[in-house]
Design a protein around this motif. Structure first.
Motif, short mmCIF file in Angstrom:
data_model
loop_
_atom_site.label_atom_id
_atom_site.label_comp_id
_atom_site.label_asym_id
_atom_site.label_seq_id
_atom_site.Cartn_x
_atom_site.Cartn_y
_atom_site.Cartn_z
N LEU A 202 0.73 -1.26 0.28
CA LEU A 202 0.06 0.01 -0.07
C LEU A 202 0.84 1.20 0.09
O LEU A 202 0.36 2.44 0.06
N SER A 203 2.29 1.14 0.14
CA SER A 203 3.09 2.18 0.14
C SER A 203 2.59 3.46 0.97
O SER A 203 2.57 4.36 0.44
N CYS A 204 2.17 3.25 2.41
CA CYS A 204 1.84 4.17 3.02
C CYS A 204 2.87 5.19 3.28
O CYS A 204 4.33 5.04 3.41
N PRO A 205 2.55 6.60 3.31
CA PRO A 205 3.62 7.58 3.39
C PRO A 205 4.49 7.73 4.66
O PRO A 205 5.52 8.20 4.43
N THR A 206 3.93 7.43 5.81
CA THR A 206 4.69 7.72 7.23
C THR A 206 4.10 6.30 7.93
O THR A 206 3.20 5.70 7.60
N ALA A 207 4.88 6.03 8.99
CA ALA A 207 4.77 4.93 9.97
C ALA A 207 3.52 5.17 10.42
O ALA A 207 2.55 4.19 10.79
N VAL A 208 3.28 6.53 10.98
CA VAL A 208 1.52 6.41 11.52
C VAL A 208 0.46 6.46 10.79
O VAL A 208 -0.43 5.85 11.11
N SER A 209 0.67 6.59 9.64
CA SER A 209 -0.45 6.97 8.60
C SER A 209 -0.86 5.45 8.17
O SER A 209 -1.89 5.08 7.56
N ILE A 210 -0.14 4.54 8.42
CA ILE A 210 -0.44 3.00 8.35
C ILE A 210 -1.74 2.61 9.03
O ILE A 210 -2.62 1.98 8.54
N ALA A 211 -1.62 3.19 10.30
CA ALA A 211 -3.22 3.22 11.22
C ALA A 211 -4.33 3.79 10.49
O ALA A 211 -5.27 3.51 10.90
N HIS A 212 -4.07 4.58 9.50
CA HIS A 212 -5.08 5.24 8.98
C HIS A 212 -5.87 4.59 7.83
O HIS A 212 -6.74 4.99 7.36
N VAL A 213 -5.24 3.55 7.37
CA VAL A 213 -5.77 2.51 6.06
C VAL A 213 -7.24 2.54 6.41
O VAL A 213 -7.29 1.49 7.37
N SER A 214 -8.11 2.66 5.60
CA SER A 214 -9.60 2.36 5.77
C SER A 214 -9.98 0.79 5.76
O SER A 214 -9.11 0.12 4.85
N GLU A 215 -10.83 0.58 6.45
CA GLU A 215 -11.52 -0.93 6.11
C GLU A 215 -11.77 -1.00 4.72
O GLU A 215 -11.71 -2.26 4.22
N GLN A 216 -12.36 -0.29 4.08
CA GLN A 216 -12.91 -0.33 2.52
C GLN A 216 -11.65 -0.52 1.87
O GLN A 216 -11.50 -1.55 1.01
N THR A 217 -10.54 0.22 1.98
CA THR A 217 -9.17 -0.08 1.28
C THR A 217 -8.86 -1.62 1.51
O THR A 217 -8.47 -2.29 0.67
N LEU A 218 -8.81 -1.93 2.62
CA LEU A 218 -8.15 -3.35 3.10
C LEU A 218 -9.18 -4.36 2.58
O LEU A 218 -8.70 -5.39 1.93
N ARG A 219 -10.62 -4.10 2.49
CA ARG A 219 -11.53 -5.11 1.80
C ARG A 219 -11.22 -5.17 0.24
O ARG A 219 -11.09 -6.23 -0.14
N GLU A 220 -11.06 -3.89 -0.22
CA GLU A 220 -10.76 -4.02 -1.73
C GLU A 220 -9.33 -4.73 -2.03
O GLU A 220 -9.29 -5.50 -3.05
N SER A 221 -8.37 -4.53 -1.15
CA SER A 221 -7.01 -5.13 -1.31
C SER A 221 -7.27 -6.79 -1.08
O SER A 221 -6.51 -7.67 -2.03
N LEU A 222 -7.98 -7.17 -0.18
CA LEU A 222 -8.35 -8.82 -0.14
C LEU A 222 -8.94 -9.34 -1.49
O LEU A 222 -8.63 -10.45 -1.95
N LEU A 223 -9.85 -8.52 -2.07
CA LEU A 223 -10.58 -9.03 -3.08
C LEU A 223 -9.64 -8.86 -4.24
O LEU A 223 -9.67 -9.94 -5.16
N GLU A 224 -8.76 -7.98 -4.24
CA GLU A 224 -7.67 -7.85 -5.45
C GLU A 224 -6.85 -8.98 -5.42
O GLU A 224 -6.50 -9.58 -6.59
#
Length: 248
Positions: free
Chosen positions: A162-184
């Motif tokens: 997901l190439s998150c910009p900062t270590a803190v921003s990893i925690a900001h990844v939404s559930e929707q993004t993770l759902r889409e990633s799982l399906l992908e």
């Protein structure tokens, strides 16, 4: 004398100062008589948007590891748990082995649960051969994750970083993004999906995703916690965080 709250085990957990997910997820999976006590590795520069940033993050982690473990040891833990995952995959199987030995040396020989080894154990338990992986990392991190699993004999079909910009921003990844990633990354030929990155909020979603994907979805925090419990003879079954903790 036995610790009044940690009367079964006291876990010493190593986590980056930037991580806001691993502690509450571990806390949510607590069982009676087991307590977690955190040492934080100071991350002054958490920018990880490119490979140079990922490398710099690891430099900071390695520089602060000795002090972090020394602090944890003052509360006399029974076992060590890694609350970060990138370092445990870096340089493949040998890199993980060396890292575990480093923590054992610093802790006077305590057992160590790492995300990398926990995922290996889980995949073998499920009989998985071909896997897909989701990470918050840049390509260099993804390459090291793939290297680790490939060296163990797993067929890595895809790694989605997901190439998150900062270590803190990893925690900001939404559930929707993770759902889409799982399906992908899912495919009929994929036996299991692994999620790396302890600052990605995934344990509850993984439990849900196993039902609609019909296969194991291994969230790294759930796998690491499972390994720590089982290594210490604690067989409690925990619901809501995936079949690994619920059934094994």
């Amino acid at each position: 004398m036995t610790d009044r709250l940690g009367w079964r085990r006291k876990f010493g957990v190593i986590a980056p100062s930037t991580n806001t997910i691993v502690q509450p997820e571990f806390d949510a999976m607590r069982v009676p008589g087991v307590t977690s006590h955190y040492g934080r590795i100071l991350i002054r520069d958490g920018r990880i948007a490119d490979d140079e940033g990922m490398q710099n993050l690891l430099v900071q982690i390695r520089a602060a590891m000795d002090d972090c473990v020394e602090g944890i040891m003052t509360m006399e833990p029974d076992y060590m748990v890694m609350g970060m995952s990138a370092e445990t995959f870096w340089d493949g199987v040998e890199g993980n082995r060396q890292f575990v030995q480093q923590i054992k040396d610093l802790s006077g020989g305590l057992g160590v649960a790492t995300g990398a080894e926990a995922c290996e154990r889980a995949l073998n338990l499920f009989g998985a051969k071909r896997i897909a992986v989701i990470t918050p990392y840049t390509p260099i991190g993804d390459e090291n994750v793939a290297k680790f699993f490939t060296e163990l004999g797993f067929d890595v079909a895809q790694v989605k970083g997901l190439s998150c910009p900062t270590a803190v921003s990893i925690a900001h990844v939404s559930e929707q993004t993770l759902r889409e990633s799982l399906l992908e990354v899912d495919d009929a030929d994929v036996d299991a999906i692994v999620q790396c990155g302890t600052n990605l909020c995934m344990t509850e979603l993984a439990d849900e995703a196993e039902r609609w994907l019909g296969k194991p979805v291994i969230a790294i925090n759930a796998a690491t916690w499972w390994m720590a419990l089982r290594d210490n003879g604690i067989e409690d079954r925990i619901h809501g965080y995936g079949s690994l903790l619920r059934e094994h």
